[in-house]
Design a protein around this motif. Structure first.
Motif, PDB file in Angstrom:
ATOM      1  N   GLU A 153     -50.431 -33.194   5.607  1.00 33.21           N
ATOM      2  CA  GLU A 153     -50.021 -34.562   5.904  1.00 33.21           C
ATOM      3  C   GLU A 153     -50.294 -35.466   4.708  1.00 33.21           C
ATOM      4  OE1 GLU A 153     -50.973 -37.888   9.269  1.00 33.21           O
ATOM      5  OE2 GLU A 153     -50.929 -35.777   9.832  1.00 33.21           O
ATOM      6  N   ALA A 154     -49.298 -36.220   4.301  1.00 27.99           N
ATOM      7  CA  ALA A 154     -49.475 -37.165   3.199  1.00 27.99           C
ATOM      8  C   ALA A 154     -50.295 -38.355   3.689  1.00 27.99           C
ATOM      9  CB  ALA A 154     -48.118 -37.641   2.695  1.00 27.99           C
ATOM     10  N   GLU A 155     -51.161 -38.838   2.832  1.00 30.74           N
ATOM     11  CA  GLU A 155     -51.970 -40.008   3.138  1.00 30.74           C
ATOM     12  C   GLU A 155     -51.622 -41.121   2.166  1.00 30.74           C
ATOM     13  OE1 GLU A 155     -56.078 -38.898   3.251  1.00 30.74           O
ATOM     14  OE2 GLU A 155     -55.714 -37.293   4.703  1.00 30.74           O
ATOM     15  N   SER A 156     -52.049 -42.315   2.493  1.00 25.47           N
ATOM     16  CA  SER A 156     -51.760 -43.466   1.633  1.00 25.47           C
ATOM     17  C   SER A 156     -52.275 -43.260   0.217  1.00 25.47           C
ATOM     18  CB  SER A 156     -52.357 -44.739   2.229  1.00 25.47           C
ATOM     19  OG  SER A 156     -51.710 -45.045   3.442  1.00 25.47           O
ATOM     20  N   ALA A 157     -53.447 -42.639   0.081  1.00 23.77           N
ATOM     21  CA  ALA A 157     -54.009 -42.385  -1.253  1.00 23.77           C
ATOM     22  C   ALA A 157     -53.121 -41.433  -2.056  1.00 23.77           C
ATOM     23  CB  ALA A 157     -55.420 -41.821  -1.135  1.00 23.77           C
ATOM     24  N   ASP A 158     -52.508 -40.464  -1.385  1.00 29.77           N
ATOM     25  CA  ASP A 158     -51.591 -39.549  -2.070  1.00 29.77           C
ATOM     26  C   ASP A 158     -50.394 -40.317  -2.613  1.00 29.77           C
ATOM     27  OD1 ASP A 158     -53.034 -37.130  -1.390  1.00 29.77           O
ATOM     28  OD2 ASP A 158     -52.239 -37.381   0.650  1.00 29.77           O
ATOM     29  N   TYR A 159     -49.835 -41.164  -1.763  1.00 28.99           N
ATOM     30  CA  TYR A 159     -48.681 -41.948  -2.203  1.00 28.99           C
ATOM     31  C   TYR A 159     -49.064 -42.835  -3.373  1.00 28.99           C
ATOM     32  CZ  TYR A 159     -44.974 -45.285  -2.613  1.00 28.99           C
ATOM     33  OH  TYR A 159     -43.983 -46.071  -3.143  1.00 28.99           O
ATOM     34  N   SER A 160     -50.188 -43.530  -3.271  1.00 31.52           N
ATOM     35  CA  SER A 160     -50.604 -44.445  -4.342  1.00 31.52           C
ATOM     36  C   SER A 160     -50.793 -43.708  -5.668  1.00 31.52           C
ATOM     37  CB  SER A 160     -51.909 -45.151  -3.967  1.00 31.52           C
ATOM     38  OG  SER A 160     -51.705 -45.982  -2.859  1.00 31.52           O
ATOM     39  N   ARG A 161     -51.431 -42.556  -5.609  1.00 32.40           N
ATOM     40  CA  ARG A 161     -51.660 -41.780  -6.828  1.00 32.40           C
ATOM     41  C   ARG A 161     -50.344 -41.342  -7.456  1.00 32.40           C
ATOM     42  NH1 ARG A 161     -53.209 -35.964  -7.622  1.00 32.40           N
ATOM     43  NH2 ARG A 161     -52.607 -35.858  -5.460  1.00 32.40           N
ATOM     44  N   ARG A 194     -30.348 -43.860   2.169  1.00 34.06           N
ATOM     45  CA  ARG A 194     -29.874 -43.082   1.029  1.00 34.06           C
ATOM     46  C   ARG A 194     -29.687 -44.032  -0.153  1.00 34.06           C
ATOM     47  NH1 ARG A 194     -25.621 -38.946   2.425  1.00 34.06           N
ATOM     48  NH2 ARG A 194     -27.420 -37.613   2.678  1.00 34.06           N
ATOM     49  N   PRO A 195     -30.767 -44.273  -0.880  1.00 35.21           N
ATOM     50  CA  PRO A 195     -30.680 -45.204  -2.012  1.00 35.21           C
ATOM     51  C   PRO A 195     -29.787 -44.653  -3.118  1.00 35.21           C
ATOM     52  CG  PRO A 195     -32.822 -44.152  -1.947  1.00 35.21           C
ATOM     53  CD  PRO A 195     -32.093 -43.712  -0.711  1.00 35.21           C
ATOM     54  N   LYS A 196     -29.185 -45.556  -3.847  1.00 36.95           N
ATOM     55  CA  LYS A 196     -28.270 -45.164  -4.915  1.00 36.95           C
ATOM     56  C   LYS A 196     -28.894 -45.307  -6.301  1.00 36.95           C
ATOM     57  CE  LYS A 196     -24.014 -45.803  -2.404  1.00 36.95           C
ATOM     58  NZ  LYS A 196     -24.481 -45.006  -1.329  1.00 36.95           N
ATOM     59  N   THR A 197     -29.988 -46.065  -6.400  1.00 44.31           N
ATOM     60  CA  THR A 197     -30.644 -46.262  -7.690  1.00 44.31           C
ATOM     61  C   THR A 197     -32.134 -45.945  -7.563  1.00 44.31           C
ATOM     62  OG1 THR A 197     -31.242 -48.571  -7.293  1.00 44.31           O
ATOM     63  CG2 THR A 197     -29.040 -48.159  -8.234  1.00 44.31           C
ATOM     64  N   PRO A 198     -32.776 -45.622  -8.692  1.00 40.50           N
ATOM     65  CA  PRO A 198     -34.221 -45.389  -8.637  1.00 40.50           C
ATOM     66  C   PRO A 198     -34.979 -46.622  -8.137  1.00 40.50           C
ATOM     67  CG  PRO A 198     -33.337 -44.632 -10.743  1.00 40.50           C
ATOM     68  CD  PRO A 198     -32.226 -45.350 -10.020  1.00 40.50           C
ATOM     69  N   GLU A 199     -34.536 -47.785  -8.549  1.00 42.38           N
ATOM     70  CA  GLU A 199     -35.208 -49.022  -8.139  1.00 42.38           C
ATOM     71  C   GLU A 199     -35.119 -49.230  -6.635  1.00 42.38           C
ATOM     72  OE1 GLU A 199     -34.070 -49.010 -12.301  1.00 42.38           O
ATOM     73  OE2 GLU A 199     -32.796 -48.853 -10.536  1.00 42.38           O
ATOM     74  N   GLU A 200     -33.972 -48.948  -6.078  1.00 43.27           N
ATOM     75  CA  GLU A 200     -33.791 -49.071  -4.630  1.00 43.27           C
ATOM     76  C   GLU A 200     -34.675 -48.054  -3.891  1.00 43.27           C
ATOM     77  OE1 GLU A 200     -30.194 -48.561  -1.372  1.00 43.27           O
ATOM     78  OE2 GLU A 200     -29.662 -48.971  -3.453  1.00 43.27           O
ATOM     79  N   ALA A 201     -34.735 -46.835  -4.422  1.00 42.65           N
ATOM     80  CA  ALA A 201     -35.574 -45.806  -3.804  1.00 42.65           C
ATOM     81  C   ALA A 201     -37.046 -46.205  -3.852  1.00 42.65           C
ATOM     82  CB  ALA A 201     -35.357 -44.462  -4.505  1.00 42.65           C
ATOM     83  N   LEU A 202     -37.490 -46.761  -4.984  1.00 39.01           N
ATOM     84  CA  LEU A 202     -38.880 -47.204  -5.096  1.00 39.01           C
ATOM     85  C   LEU A 202     -39.190 -48.339  -4.128  1.00 39.01           C
ATOM     86  CD1 LEU A 202     -39.510 -47.095  -8.940  1.00 39.01           C
ATOM     87  CD2 LEU A 202     -40.529 -45.635  -7.197  1.00 39.01           C
ATOM     88  N   ALA A 203     -38.264 -49.271  -3.997  1.00 37.01           N
ATOM     89  CA  ALA A 203     -38.478 -50.389  -3.068  1.00 37.01           C
ATOM     90  C   ALA A 203     -38.588 -49.870  -1.634  1.00 37.01           C
ATOM     91  CB  ALA A 203     -37.343 -51.406  -3.195  1.00 37.01           C
ATOM     92  N   LEU A 204     -37.728 -48.926  -1.259  1.00 38.24           N
ATOM     93  CA  LEU A 204     -37.798 -48.346   0.086  1.00 38.24           C
ATOM     94  C   LEU A 204     -39.087 -47.542   0.265  1.00 38.24           C
ATOM     95  CD1 LEU A 204     -34.101 -47.170   0.522  1.00 38.24           C
ATOM     96  CD2 LEU A 204     -35.257 -48.956   1.835  1.00 38.24           C
ATOM     97  N   ALA A 205     -39.501 -46.825  -0.786  1.00 37.98           N
ATOM     98  CA  ALA A 205     -40.746 -46.052  -0.716  1.00 37.98           C
ATOM     99  C   ALA A 205     -41.933 -46.981  -0.494  1.00 37.98           C
ATOM    100  CB  ALA A 205     -40.928 -45.237  -1.996  1.00 37.98           C
ATOM    101  N   ASP A 206     -41.979 -48.057  -1.232  1.00 34.38           N
ATOM    102  CA  ASP A 206     -43.076 -49.015  -1.075  1.00 34.38           C
ATOM    103  C   ASP A 206     -43.078 -49.621   0.323  1.00 34.38           C
ATOM    104  OD1 ASP A 206     -43.963 -48.543  -3.658  1.00 34.38           O
ATOM    105  OD2 ASP A 206     -42.978 -50.318  -4.495  1.00 34.38           O
ATOM    106  N   ARG A 207     -41.896 -49.884   0.849  1.00 32.75           N
ATOM    107  CA  ARG A 207     -41.795 -50.438   2.209  1.00 32.75           C
ATOM    108  C   ARG A 207     -42.342 -49.446   3.238  1.00 32.75           C
ATOM    109  NH1 ARG A 207     -36.038 -51.039   4.327  1.00 32.75           N
ATOM    110  NH2 ARG A 207     -36.527 -49.006   5.181  1.00 32.75           N
ATOM    111  N   GLU A 208     -41.977 -48.178   3.090  1.00 35.09           N
ATOM    112  CA  GLU A 208     -42.462 -47.155   4.018  1.00 35.09           C
ATOM    113  C   GLU A 208     -43.977 -46.990   3.898  1.00 35.09           C
ATOM    114  OE1 GLU A 208     -40.939 -45.662   6.484  1.00 35.09           O
ATOM    115  OE2 GLU A 208     -38.997 -46.526   6.026  1.00 35.09           O
ATOM    116  N   ALA A 209     -44.485 -47.003   2.677  1.00 39.41           N
ATOM    117  CA  ALA A 209     -45.933 -46.882   2.482  1.00 39.41           C
ATOM    118  C   ALA A 209     -46.662 -48.057   3.121  1.00 39.41           C
ATOM    119  CB  ALA A 209     -46.258 -46.791   0.992  1.00 39.41           C
ATOM    120  N   ALA A 210     -46.135 -49.257   2.943  1.00 42.95           N
ATOM    121  CA  ALA A 210     -46.751 -50.444   3.535  1.00 42.95           C
ATOM    122  C   ALA A 210     -46.701 -50.396   5.059  1.00 42.95           C
ATOM    123  CB  ALA A 210     -46.054 -51.703   3.021  1.00 42.95           C
TER     124      ALA A 210
END
Length: 131
Positions: free
Chosen positions: A106-114, A23-39
């Motif tokens: 189902e979300a794909e990596s290309a969806d996330y990247s876009r 449960r991120p508290k800032t947009p930056e934290e949420a983006l970092a977690l999103a990138d980690r999950e995508a990776a």
């Protein structure tokens, strides 16, 4: 009927567990977690965190106030009613997000990247909907 209800409860409990841990508290934290999950090969979870980053960004801009139990559709209605320019991007992203989260697509990596690129431009104030 009992089996189905049990599965729904189990799925809902699983979603709450994921949300409670991440449960991120800032947009930056949420983006970092999103990138980690995508990776890590989890684009669906990354999309959830990208939506979180978008909502947190809109709250930080004063465009909306996050409240437990409110839906993306309710937030969109609020943005439109207030004449916020962010409404168009939020609507486009919400439609794509809903397909992945609730529509069985189902979300794909290309969806996330876009959508990650579209959100990055949106956060910087220079972008429109990527979809």
């Amino acid at each position: 009927l009992r089996r189905r209800a049990g599965r729904v409860k189990t799925q809902a409990a699983g979603r709450r567990a994921v949300q409670a841990v991440e449960r991120p508290k800032t947009p930056e934290e949420a983006l970092a977690l999103a990138d980690r999950e995508a990776a890590a090969g989890q684009p669906g979870r990354a999309m959830v965190l990208l939506m979180t980053a978008l909502l947190l960004t809109l709250q930080a801009k004063g465009a909306l106030r996050l409240e437990t139990g409110r839906t993306n559709r309710q937030y969109l209605s609020d943005l439109r009613r207030a004449g916020r320019p962010e409404a168009a991007f939020f609507e486009a992203f919400s439609r794509a997000f809903n397909l992945f989260r609730y529509g069985g697509q189902e979300a794909e990596s290309a969806d996330y990247s876009r959508w990650r690129g579209g959100c990055e431009a949106f956060f910087a104030g220079r972008g429109r909907a990527a979809g």
